[in-house]
Motif scaffolding. Structure first.
Motif, PDB file in Angstrom:
ATOM      1  N   MET A   1      66.662  55.987  57.510  1.00  0.00           N
ATOM      2  CA  MET A   1      66.308  56.519  55.918  1.00  0.00           C
ATOM      3  C   MET A   1      65.337  56.177  55.672  1.00  0.00           C
ATOM      4  SD  MET A   1      69.335  57.143  52.756  1.00  0.00           S
ATOM      5  CE  MET A   1      69.767  58.942  52.618  1.00  0.00           C
ATOM      6  N   ASP A   2      64.361  57.259  54.678  1.00  0.00           N
ATOM      7  CA  ASP A   2      63.484  57.316  53.816  1.00  0.00           C
ATOM      8  C   ASP A   2      63.691  57.158  52.286  1.00  0.00           C
ATOM      9  OD1 ASP A   2      60.996  56.812  53.412  1.00  0.00           O
ATOM     10  OD2 ASP A   2      59.813  58.680  53.486  1.00  0.00           O
ATOM     11  N   PHE A   3      63.363  56.213  51.693  1.00  0.00           N
ATOM     12  CA  PHE A   3      63.351  56.299  49.620  1.00  0.00           C
ATOM     13  C   PHE A   3      62.519  56.647  49.211  1.00  0.00           C
ATOM     14  CE2 PHE A   3      66.885  52.953  51.720  1.00  0.00           C
ATOM     15  CZ  PHE A   3      68.027  53.797  51.822  1.00  0.00           C
ATOM     16  N   LEU A   4      61.655  56.481  49.613  1.00  0.00           N
ATOM     17  CA  LEU A   4      60.511  56.240  48.915  1.00  0.00           C
ATOM     18  C   LEU A   4      59.557  58.251  49.052  1.00  0.00           C
ATOM     19  CD1 LEU A   4      58.458  53.044  49.258  1.00  0.00           C
ATOM     20  CD2 LEU A   4      59.817  53.843  47.036  1.00  0.00           C
ATOM     21  N   ASN A   5      59.774  59.199  48.735  1.00  0.00           N
ATOM     22  CA  ASN A   5      59.143  60.548  48.296  1.00  0.00           C
ATOM     23  C   ASN A   5      58.517  60.285  47.662  1.00  0.00           C
ATOM     24  OD1 ASN A   5      59.071  63.128  48.129  1.00  0.00           O
ATOM     25  ND2 ASN A   5      60.969  63.483  48.672  1.00  0.00           N
ATOM     26  N   PRO A   6      56.484  60.677  48.829  1.00  0.00           N
ATOM     27  CA  PRO A   6      55.585  60.783  48.753  1.00  0.00           C
ATOM     28  C   PRO A   6      55.992  61.753  46.821  1.00  0.00           C
ATOM     29  CG  PRO A   6      55.670  60.521  50.212  1.00  0.00           C
ATOM     30  CD  PRO A   6      57.058  61.017  49.928  1.00  0.00           C
ATOM     31  N   MET A   7      56.156  62.773  47.425  1.00  0.00           N
ATOM     32  CA  MET A   7      56.273  63.515  46.607  1.00  0.00           C
ATOM     33  C   MET A   7      57.054  63.705  45.178  1.00  0.00           C
ATOM     34  SD  MET A   7      54.406  66.466  47.499  1.00  0.00           S
ATOM     35  CE  MET A   7      54.672  67.736  46.492  1.00  0.00           C
ATOM     36  N   ALA A   8      58.668  62.859  45.289  1.00  0.00           N
ATOM     37  CA  ALA A   8      58.951  62.701  43.880  1.00  0.00           C
ATOM     38  C   ALA A   8      57.975  61.963  43.046  1.00  0.00           C
ATOM     39  CB  ALA A   8      60.393  62.436  44.435  1.00  0.00           C
ATOM     40  N   ILE A   9      57.183  61.143  43.779  1.00  0.00           N
ATOM     41  CA  ILE A   9      56.573  59.831  42.617  1.00  0.00           C
ATOM     42  C   ILE A   9      55.194  60.549  41.888  1.00  0.00           C
ATOM     43  CG2 ILE A   9      55.136  57.663  42.939  1.00  0.00           C
ATOM     44  CD1 ILE A   9      57.857  56.760  43.850  1.00  0.00           C
ATOM     45  N   ILE A  10      54.571  61.375  43.017  1.00  0.00           N
ATOM     46  CA  ILE A  10      53.595  62.584  42.058  1.00  0.00           C
ATOM     47  C   ILE A  10      54.459  63.151  40.915  1.00  0.00           C
ATOM     48  CG2 ILE A  10      52.430  64.192  42.744  1.00  0.00           C
ATOM     49  CD1 ILE A  10      51.891  63.052  45.683  1.00  0.00           C
ATOM     50  N   ALA A  11      55.511  63.735  41.486  1.00  0.00           N
ATOM     51  CA  ALA A  11      56.198  65.027  40.466  1.00  0.00           C
ATOM     52  C   ALA A  11      56.485  63.746  39.334  1.00  0.00           C
ATOM     53  CB  ALA A  11      57.331  65.523  40.819  1.00  0.00           C
ATOM     54  N   GLY A 151      63.427  58.150  31.589  1.00  0.00           N
ATOM     55  CA  GLY A 151      64.440  58.661  31.911  1.00  0.00           C
ATOM     56  C   GLY A 151      64.331  59.945  32.767  1.00  0.00           C
ATOM     57  N   ILE A 152      63.251  60.811  32.565  1.00  0.00           N
ATOM     58  CA  ILE A 152      63.026  62.287  33.625  1.00  0.00           C
ATOM     59  C   ILE A 152      62.270  61.466  34.296  1.00  0.00           C
ATOM     60  CG2 ILE A 152      61.225  63.791  33.842  1.00  0.00           C
ATOM     61  CD1 ILE A 152      61.695  63.754  30.141  1.00  0.00           C
ATOM     62  N   MET A 153      61.465  60.711  34.812  1.00  0.00           N
ATOM     63  CA  MET A 153      60.522  59.650  36.303  1.00  0.00           C
ATOM     64  C   MET A 153      61.757  59.352  36.787  1.00  0.00           C
ATOM     65  SD  MET A 153      57.647  58.097  34.441  1.00  0.00           S
ATOM     66  CE  MET A 153      56.446  57.885  35.677  1.00  0.00           C
ATOM     67  N   GLY A 154      63.117  58.929  36.236  1.00  0.00           N
ATOM     68  CA  GLY A 154      63.746  58.050  36.798  1.00  0.00           C
ATOM     69  C   GLY A 154      65.313  59.203  37.531  1.00  0.00           C
ATOM     70  N   GLY A 155      65.290  60.128  36.752  1.00  0.00           N
ATOM     71  CA  GLY A 155      65.919  61.243  37.162  1.00  0.00           C
ATOM     72  C   GLY A 155      65.600  61.994  38.424  1.00  0.00           C
ATOM     73  N   ILE A 156      64.486  62.387  39.020  1.00  0.00           N
ATOM     74  CA  ILE A 156      63.382  63.177  39.106  1.00  0.00           C
ATOM     75  C   ILE A 156      63.166  61.771  40.891  1.00  0.00           C
ATOM     76  CG2 ILE A 156      61.146  63.859  39.844  1.00  0.00           C
ATOM     77  CD1 ILE A 156      61.163  64.324  37.172  1.00  0.00           C
ATOM     78  N   ILE A 157      62.817  60.913  40.889  1.00  0.00           N
ATOM     79  CA  ILE A 157      62.806  59.959  41.976  1.00  0.00           C
ATOM     80  C   ILE A 157      64.485  59.735  42.433  1.00  0.00           C
ATOM     81  CG2 ILE A 157      62.804  57.820  42.387  1.00  0.00           C
ATOM     82  CD1 ILE A 157      60.186  57.501  40.472  1.00  0.00           C
ATOM     83  N   CYS A 158      65.430  59.370  41.143  1.00  0.00           N
ATOM     84  CA  CYS A 158      66.779  59.312  42.467  1.00  0.00           C
ATOM     85  C   CYS A 158      67.570  60.583  43.045  1.00  0.00           C
ATOM     86  CB  CYS A 158      67.394  59.275  41.053  1.00  0.00           C
ATOM     87  SG  CYS A 158      69.047  58.207  41.793  1.00  0.00           S
ATOM     88  N   ALA A 159      66.974  61.741  41.812  1.00  0.00           N
ATOM     89  CA  ALA A 159      68.095  63.013  42.938  1.00  0.00           C
ATOM     90  C   ALA A 159      66.630  64.181  44.288  1.00  0.00           C
ATOM     91  CB  ALA A 159      68.012  64.089  41.707  1.00  0.00           C
ATOM     92  N   TRP A 160      65.746  63.356  43.826  1.00  0.00           N
ATOM     93  CA  TRP A 160      64.621  64.200  45.433  1.00  0.00           C
ATOM     94  C   TRP A 160      64.545  63.241  45.886  1.00  0.00           C
ATOM     95  CZ3 TRP A 160      59.061  66.674  43.566  1.00  0.00           C
ATOM     96  CH2 TRP A 160      58.686  67.564  44.229  1.00  0.00           C
ATOM     97  N   LYS A 161      65.750  63.939  47.373  1.00  0.00           N
ATOM     98  CA  LYS A 161      65.685  63.264  48.834  1.00  0.00           C
ATOM     99  C   LYS A 161      64.658  63.659  49.806  1.00  0.00           C
ATOM    100  CE  LYS A 161      70.668  62.752  46.999  1.00  0.00           C
ATOM    101  NZ  LYS A 161      71.151  64.115  46.432  1.00  0.00           N
TER     102      LYS A 161
END
Length: 161
Positions: A1-11, A151-161
């Motif tokens: 399972m890949d946890f580092l979603n590059p698009m989520a990190i950029i967003a 908080g917003i960054m954490g939400g984006i990263i956690c939810a974007w799979k």
């Protein structure tokens, strides 16, 4: 399972700038921040904005890259196996089947992002501001920005799979 979603990190990194545009707008906290920081309109206009926003985006990207380990619980399990699922015991696969999506919501990411802001950003910014002889207003405006932003960054990263 890949946890580092590059698009989520950029967003998430871009979201830091978006929140900053709102937070430090003159009609929100911009005027109060300028007063507390001792900065004038002329000083604001005299800066190299490309450099400032470019480095701000780079720093936000670095933060966003560090947040998965804080906001995604499965990263801890992944680190326990040394980062290589092919060398893990069978219990790892069973665990991931049961819990791979557990707590992977925007709300949960916001929770951990806010905690990161309160327990990491606030003490760092507060300590620096105290030695710089800045006011409590300065500390709370800047720390508030980072608490909301993380908080917003954490939400984006956690939810974007």
């Amino acid at each position: 399972m890949d946890f580092l979603n590059p698009m989520a990190i950029i967003a998430a990194a871009v979201s830091a700038l978006v929140v900053g545009f709102i937070w430090y707008h003159p009609k929100v906290f911009g005027k109060a921040w300028m007063q507390a920081a001792g900065i004038t309109n002329e000083q604001i206009k005299g800066g190299n904005m490309l450099k400032i926003f470019g480095l701000a985006l780079l720093f936000a990207f670095l933060l966003a890259s560090a947040l998965p380990g804080i906001v995604i619980h499965q990263m801890g399990v992944f680190s326990l196996i040394g980062g290589d699922p092919t060398k893990a015991l069978p219990s790892y696969e069973a665990f991931m089947v049961d819990y791979s999506e557990a707590f992977r919501t925007f709300k949960h990411g916001v929770f951990h992002g806010v905690l990161t802001g309160v327990f990491i950003a606030l003490p760092i910014l507060g300590t620096n501001a105290l030695f710089e002889r800045k006011s409590a207003k300065y500390i709370f405006i800047n720390s508030g920005y980072w608490i909301v932003t993380l908080g917003i960054m954490g939400g984006i990263i956690c939810a974007w799979k």
